[in-house]
Scaffold this motif. Structure first.
Motif, mmCIF file in Angstrom:
data_model
loop_
_atom_site.group_PDB
_atom_site.id
_atom_site.type_symbol
_atom_site.label_atom_id
_atom_site.label_comp_id
_atom_site.label_asym_id
_atom_site.label_seq_id
_atom_site.Cartn_x
_atom_site.Cartn_y
_atom_site.Cartn_z
ATOM 1 N N THR A 63 13.766 9.673 -22.931
ATOM 2 C CA THR A 63 13.700 8.793 -21.749
ATOM 3 C C THR A 63 12.920 9.498 -20.640
ATOM 4 O OG1 THR A 63 15.861 9.559 -20.923
ATOM 5 C CG2 THR A 63 15.854 7.668 -22.383
ATOM 6 N N SER A 68 18.180 5.802 -20.691
ATOM 7 C CA SER A 68 18.984 7.025 -20.706
ATOM 8 C C SER A 68 20.434 6.731 -21.085
ATOM 9 C CB SER A 68 18.937 7.705 -19.332
ATOM 10 O OG SER A 68 17.644 8.183 -19.047
ATOM 11 N N GLY A 109 13.469 12.242 -16.796
ATOM 12 C CA GLY A 109 14.363 12.910 -15.856
ATOM 13 C C GLY A 109 14.606 14.355 -16.249
ATOM 14 N N ASP A 155 14.100 3.331 -16.983
ATOM 15 C CA ASP A 155 14.399 4.673 -17.489
ATOM 16 C C ASP A 155 15.901 4.920 -17.509
ATOM 17 O OD1 ASP A 155 11.737 5.258 -17.804
ATOM 18 O OD2 ASP A 155 11.527 6.191 -15.837
ATOM 19 N N LEU A 156 16.583 4.457 -16.470
ATOM 20 C CA LEU A 156 18.025 4.656 -16.391
ATOM 21 C C LEU A 156 18.738 3.920 -17.532
ATOM 22 C CD1 LEU A 156 20.343 5.897 -14.804
ATOM 23 C CD2 LEU A 156 20.377 3.868 -13.360
ATOM 24 N N SER A 166 20.300 15.180 -12.024
ATOM 25 C CA SER A 166 19.097 14.600 -12.607
ATOM 26 C C SER A 166 18.076 14.344 -11.530
ATOM 27 C CB SER A 166 19.433 13.278 -13.318
ATOM 28 O OG SER A 166 20.297 13.515 -14.404
ATOM 29 N N ARG A 215 13.714 12.994 -11.292
ATOM 30 C CA ARG A 215 12.622 12.433 -12.075
ATOM 31 C C ARG A 215 11.663 13.523 -12.496
ATOM 32 N NH1 ARG A 215 9.341 7.008 -10.558
ATOM 33 N NH2 ARG A 215 7.985 6.965 -12.374
ATOM 34 N N LEU A 235 15.376 7.792 -10.811
ATOM 35 C CA LEU A 235 14.905 7.189 -12.047
ATOM 36 C C LEU A 235 14.697 5.685 -11.848
ATOM 37 C CD1 LEU A 235 17.259 8.877 -14.671
ATOM 38 C CD2 LEU A 235 14.845 9.370 -14.276
ATOM 39 N N ARG A 291 6.271 3.620 -20.352
ATOM 40 C CA ARG A 291 5.927 4.330 -19.132
ATOM 41 C C ARG A 291 4.642 3.794 -18.543
ATOM 42 N NH1 ARG A 291 7.694 10.515 -19.687
ATOM 43 N NH2 ARG A 291 9.659 10.142 -20.682
#
Length: 365
Positions: free
Chosen positions: A98, A135, A100, A131-132, A335, A337, A127, A355
């Motif tokens: 992912t 994750s 981070g 992305d979150l 965390s 980025r 994030l 991305r």
């Protein structure tokens, strides 16, 4: 101060000298080195901490994350305890799949100091929602029985690749348990010619040439993941073995000349592992000699800077920072980025995220 990777035999002596004249000495290195997939023996790291009580370890285990350790804790933590003089940083942008970063320490005060004065916390953003979400999905896999199945599949592929390199006489820089394989080819012309021939057969491999590596130490950097089948791994390495003689002949070099260029790229205590896979635990005989231990006499020193981890060297940074890791407490993670665009290592989870190009962000207040 930087000690070259191939000269780490003298690191204990260097750390010993610095420990007598500085408040803190940080030894910064990779948990798994990104180019060759090698790693420092646990015995060597224990000897470093034993030099003096003001010596600490700063470990970047970005390339060891997820594919190794219980619940994907990483290669380093699977073989070395997180003590009060160890700081671990890692990335979620590689095998975690992912984005981070993560910092793991025992002393919450040290973590708070990093949060207040650390650049990534001040000049990066949170994030993105996508992305979150990825994750969270990846974390669920890490907490499920599926991860152990994926790790076992990857271990089988790694063992298969190491065996093929031995059987087919493929010039692997070092054979170990990491899913990173560096095939030594020397001149950049040989590297690109080999990559082109493999591409024509349907294989996409990463090329490593100058300036990422010295001009005479180019090669193919192959990262295997749990999705690759045994048939695919077998076909790739047989293709490499098939093209190797004609590629080297086309650029006018021999196997012996290539081998000569790669002499000394590894510290002496790792060279014995060049033809046989290493184990997580290391015997004391595999580590360099320990210098005579001297009492620590700290005096003020300027804060040292360290190069980014992932290079073929280790940084030894004397500092006068007053943050001390004295009280063990629950591991804390933070965390942020990641701005790294380095290639992924083996992917053990199925979580993915799309991305976009990095966007410039203004500093947060």
């Amino acid at each position: 101060m930087v000690v070259k990777h191939g000269e780490l035999d003298r690191a204990l002596d260097v750390v010993g000298r610095l420990a007598r004249t500085h408040h803190h000495v940080w030894f910064a290195c990779d948990g798994v080195y990104s180019m060759y997939g090698d790693f420092l023996p646990a015995g060597f790291l224990r000897d470093l901490l034993a030099v003096a009580p003001n010596v600490r370890l700063f470990i970047d285990d970005a390339h060891g994350m997820s594919w190794a350790g219980e619940r994907g804790c990483g290669h380093f933590l699977s073989r070395f305890p997180l003590g009060d003089r160890v700081v671990l940083v890692t990335s979620l942008a590689k095998a975690f799949a992912t984005g981070g970063g993560v910092v793991v320490v025992q002393d919450r005060r040290l973590l708070e100091t990093a949060r207040l004065v650390g650049g990534p916390f001040s000049f990066s953003g949170p994030l993105r929602p996508g992305d979150l979400g990825a994750s969270i999905a990846s974390a669920r896999i890490h907490l499920s029985p599926e991860l152990a199945i994926l790790q076992a599949a990857l271990r089988d592929r790694i063992a298969q690749a190491n065996a093929l390199c031995r059987t087919l006489a493929i010039p692997l820089v070092i054979a170990n348990e990491a899913p990173i394989f560096f095939i030594a080819l020397g001149r950049v012309e040989a590297v690109y010619l080999m990559a082109e021939r493999l591409r024509d057969q349907g294989f996409h491999v990463n090329v490593s040439g100058f300036p990422a590596v010295p001009a005479s130490r180019g090669g193919l950097r192959i990262a295997i993941n749990a999705i690759h089948s045994a048939a695919q791994v077998d076909a790739l390495f047989h293709a490499i073995a098939e093209h190797l003689p004609s590629v080297l002949a086309a650029v006018g070099v021999t196997r012996d000349e290539v081998a000569e260029q790669f002499e000394g790229v590894l510290p002496s205590f790792l060279r014995a592992a060049r033809r046989s896979p290493a184990r997580c635990s290391s015997s004391p005989s595999a580590t360099p000699r320990r210098p005579t231990r001297s009492p620590s006499r700290p005096t003020p020193a300027s804060i040292g800077s360290t190069p980014s981890c992932g290079t073929r060297s280790s940084a030894i940074s004397p500092t006068s920072t007053r943050a001390r890791c004295g009280r063990p407490s629950a591991c804390s993670t933070a965390s942020t980025r990641s701005s790294s665009t380095a290639g992924r290592s083996a992917t053990c989870s199925s979580a993915r995220t799309t991305r976009s190009s990095p966007r410039r962000r203004s500093p947060r207040s």
